[in-house]
Design a protein around this motif. Structure first.
Motif, mmCIF file in Angstrom:
data_model
loop_
_atom_site.group_PDB
_atom_site.id
_atom_site.type_symbol
_atom_site.label_atom_id
_atom_site.label_comp_id
_atom_site.label_asym_id
_atom_site.label_seq_id
_atom_site.Cartn_x
_atom_site.Cartn_y
_atom_site.Cartn_z
ATOM 1 N N THR A 10 0.841 -1.193 0.000
ATOM 2 C CA THR A 10 0.000 0.000 0.000
ATOM 3 C C THR A 10 0.872 1.237 0.000
ATOM 4 O O THR A 10 1.872 1.303 0.710
ATOM 5 C CB THR A 10 -0.896 0.015 1.267
ATOM 6 N N THR A 12 0.824 5.239 0.849
ATOM 7 C CA THR A 12 0.078 6.234 1.608
ATOM 8 C C THR A 12 0.744 7.594 1.438
ATOM 9 O O THR A 12 1.944 7.733 1.688
ATOM 10 C CB THR A 12 0.047 5.864 3.111
ATOM 11 N N SER A 13 -0.022 8.578 1.018
ATOM 12 C CA SER A 13 0.516 9.916 0.773
ATOM 13 C C SER A 13 1.140 10.501 2.031
ATOM 14 O O SER A 13 0.590 10.400 3.122
ATOM 15 C CB SER A 13 -0.604 10.826 0.271
ATOM 16 N N ALA A 38 5.068 9.345 -0.994
ATOM 17 C CA ALA A 38 4.181 8.331 -0.410
ATOM 18 C C ALA A 38 5.031 7.345 0.370
ATOM 19 O O ALA A 38 6.127 6.979 -0.060
ATOM 20 C CB ALA A 38 3.396 7.609 -1.500
#
Length: 81
Positions: A10, A12-13, A38
């Motif tokens: 994943t 994530t910013s 990210a």
């Protein structure tokens, strides 16, 4: 066709926390106002971060920093998607 063992990764910013850059990073790839960041996660574990730029010409990958290089294909596939 090679079959890679893929595991869910994943992205994530990152908006507020600072990222320490390698002092050997070329100036063209340094973090700036035009870049986005990210963090990379797998099984609630942070694997590293990715720095990129979006422009009218497309998407440019500037930096990919991983703690474990064997995850690179999973990260790149997730980034591409």
């Amino acid at each position: 066709m090679q079959n890679y063992d893929t595991t869910e990764v994943t992205l994530t910013s990152i908006t507020s926390e600072p990222i320490s850059e390698n002092p050997n990073t070329p100036w063209q790839n340094l973090i700036s106002e035009q870049t986005k960041a990210a963090s990379i996660w797998q099984n609630n574990q942070n694997l590293g971060h990715i720095i990129y730029r979006i422009s009218e010409n497309g998407l440019t990958l500037l930096q990919l920093n991983l703690q474990n290089d064997d995850k690179i294909l999973n990260v790149l596939q997730t980034f591409f998607n």
